[in-house]
Design a protein around this motif. Structure first.
Motif, short mmCIF file in Angstrom:
data_model
loop_
_atom_site.label_atom_id
_atom_site.label_comp_id
_atom_site.label_asym_id
_atom_site.label_seq_id
_atom_site.Cartn_x
_atom_site.Cartn_y
_atom_site.Cartn_z
N GLY A 197 18.06 127.68 80.35
CA GLY A 197 17.81 126.27 80.59
C GLY A 197 16.34 125.92 80.43
O GLY A 197 15.50 126.32 81.24
N PHE A 200 18.45 121.67 78.05
CA PHE A 200 18.81 120.65 79.05
C PHE A 200 19.23 119.35 78.36
O PHE A 200 20.27 118.75 78.68
CB PHE A 200 17.61 120.36 79.96
N TYR A 240 22.21 124.09 85.75
CA TYR A 240 21.66 124.90 84.66
C TYR A 240 20.27 125.42 85.04
O TYR A 240 19.94 126.60 84.83
CB TYR A 240 21.58 124.02 83.42
#
Length: 444
Positions: free
Chosen positions: A362, A367, A390
């Protein structure tokens, strides 16, 4: 030791060839300046040869007097029109003086390359004390300076031969193996080929999947477009920052698709400034500041989105979600920088597991693309929550690898750490294969 650069001038038509936005002579000069050489002298240039700023043109006959000003220096000499990798320059400099870059002499001699002897080819870089260079220049007459230096070093039993094939291809700043650059363009077609090679060399490795599979197409096209222009990498950084601010404004005012689109566009643009700097060898002391700007913009986007969601829902939950995105990501960024400063390498590039994890970890790009997937179904807030999950999972994995890799580094580098690590081990985690390994551990 003080170092000066010596460029042996090619023919005027060759000297003006452009490789990725720079003439051959200017590219060579920047390579030498980057290696710590000052001044840089262009020797034997023809009348129509373009002389870059900061390069001092000297005739062969006037070179002897000019060298007297730097008699205690080390001269780094580059062959006419050679586009050479900075790692090769560094290897010759590290070998001391006198030194010469050589390659396997059993193969066919490439055009423009001179044979040193039956075993080696001289491939264009020499490091020689200025005093020794001055002696050669004083007796050269009408002989070619480059060839005479090669013959001089070939007869010197003290010369260090640095093999081009022995130089490691791994480039720490790009976190990957990068093919060695060695080209001598003679026309526009070969100059374009060299330019494409230089741009390809500037690509970083160990990236997330958008930066690895999507962004390079955009980045390379923009770098080729911008390389011949006066636009600097810092200008690209500034433009990207303005675009990032616009993305934040759009997110805060509810224009979510505009905000997300502009934020996604910042991804490849973020790679352009560094790639342009490496392509043109144009570095700034402010280059590292760009990474801090990236983080501020990214975290600002999440706060702007939280502002909009909180205003629509009348709840503080979006602010909590933004915190769960930003705080773990910030922890990971700080520990990654700590690891880099301690070990000299990136945690993401510490091993096979880390490199594979980096692909899907992430970060800003992953993202935003995850959020775009949710947004395509109208699930904007749900995607926002998914980013938080995440971020937390990524930071947890990064914490585990951080402690594991840092401990391994410390044990390898300091016997005391290794001894303490063994003495304080947890016995239930140790599987002893010999009776001696089942002795009681030391108490410190």
């Amino acid at each position: 030791m003080h170092k000066i650069g010596i460029l042996l001038a090619p023919a005027a038509d060759v000297a003006g060839l452009v490789v990725a936005g720079l003439s051959l002579v200017e590219r060579q000069a920047r390579t030498l300046v980057r290696a710590g050489c000052a001044p840089v002298l262009l020797v034997g240039a023809e009348p129509l040869t373009p002389i870059p700023d900061g390069v001092e043109a000297v005739s062969t006959h006037a070179l002897h007097a000019r060298l007297a000003q730097d008699s205690t220096a080390l001269a780094l000499v580059i062959a006419p029109g050679l586009v050479i990798d900075e790692r090769a320059v560094a290897a010759v400099m590290a070998a001391g003086a006198p030194a010469i870059l050589v390659s396997d002499g059993t193969r066919v001699t490439p055009p423009g390359v001179e044979r040193l002897d039956a075993h080696d080819l001289a491939v264009g870089i020499m490091a020689i004390p200025v005093r020794q260079l001055t002696e050669v220049v004083a007796t050269i007459g009408d002989w070619d300076l480059g060839s005479t230096l090669i013959r001089t070093l070939a007869a010197d039993t003290n010369v260090e031969r640095v093999r081009l094939e022995s130089i490691t291809l791994y480039a720490r700043d790009r976190r990957r193996e990068v093919p060695m650059l060695w080209m001598r363009p003679m026309d526009n077609a070969s100059a374009r080929q060299a330019g494409n090679f230089v741009v390809a060399q500037a690509q970083k490795g160990c990236l997330d999947w958008p930066a690895r599979f999507i962004h390079p197409w955009v980045e390379d096209a923009l770098v080729r477009l911008l390389a011949p222009t006066p636009i600097t990498p810092n200008m690209v950084t500034l433009f990207t920052a303005i675009l990032g601010i616009a993305a934040g404004v759009a997110l805060a005012t509810g224009a979510l698709w505009w905000g997300l689109g502009l934020a996604l566009l910042c991804g490849p643009l973020d790679g352009v400034d560094g790639k342009l700097a490496r392509t043109r060898q144009e570095f700034s002391r402010w280059g590292d500041l760009e990474h801090a700007i990236d983080k501020i913009l990214e975290y600002g986007w999440y706060l702007c989105a939280a502002w909009w969601f909180a205003g629509q829902s009348g709840s503080a939950l979006p602010w909590a979600i933004a915190a769960l995105i930003i705080l773990p990501a910030l922890v990971e960024a700080v520990q990654g920088e700590f690891y880099r400063r301690m070990t000299g390498s990136q945690l993401d590039d510490a091993g096979l597991f880390e490199r594979r994890a980096r692909l899907v970890a992430g970060r800003r790009n992953t993202f935003l693309w995850t959020w775009a997937g949710f947004a395509a179904f109208g699930l904007w807030f749900e995607g926002f929550v998914a980013i938080a999950v995440y971020s937390i999972v990524t930071t947890g994995v990064a914490q585990w690898r951080f402690y594991k890799r840092l401990g391994h580094f410390a044990r390898e580098g300091d016997a005391r750490v290794s001894a303490n690590y063994a003495a304080t081990r947890y016995d239930f985690l140790v599987v002893a294969s010999r009776p001696s390994e089942r002795l009681p551990k030391a108490r410190l």
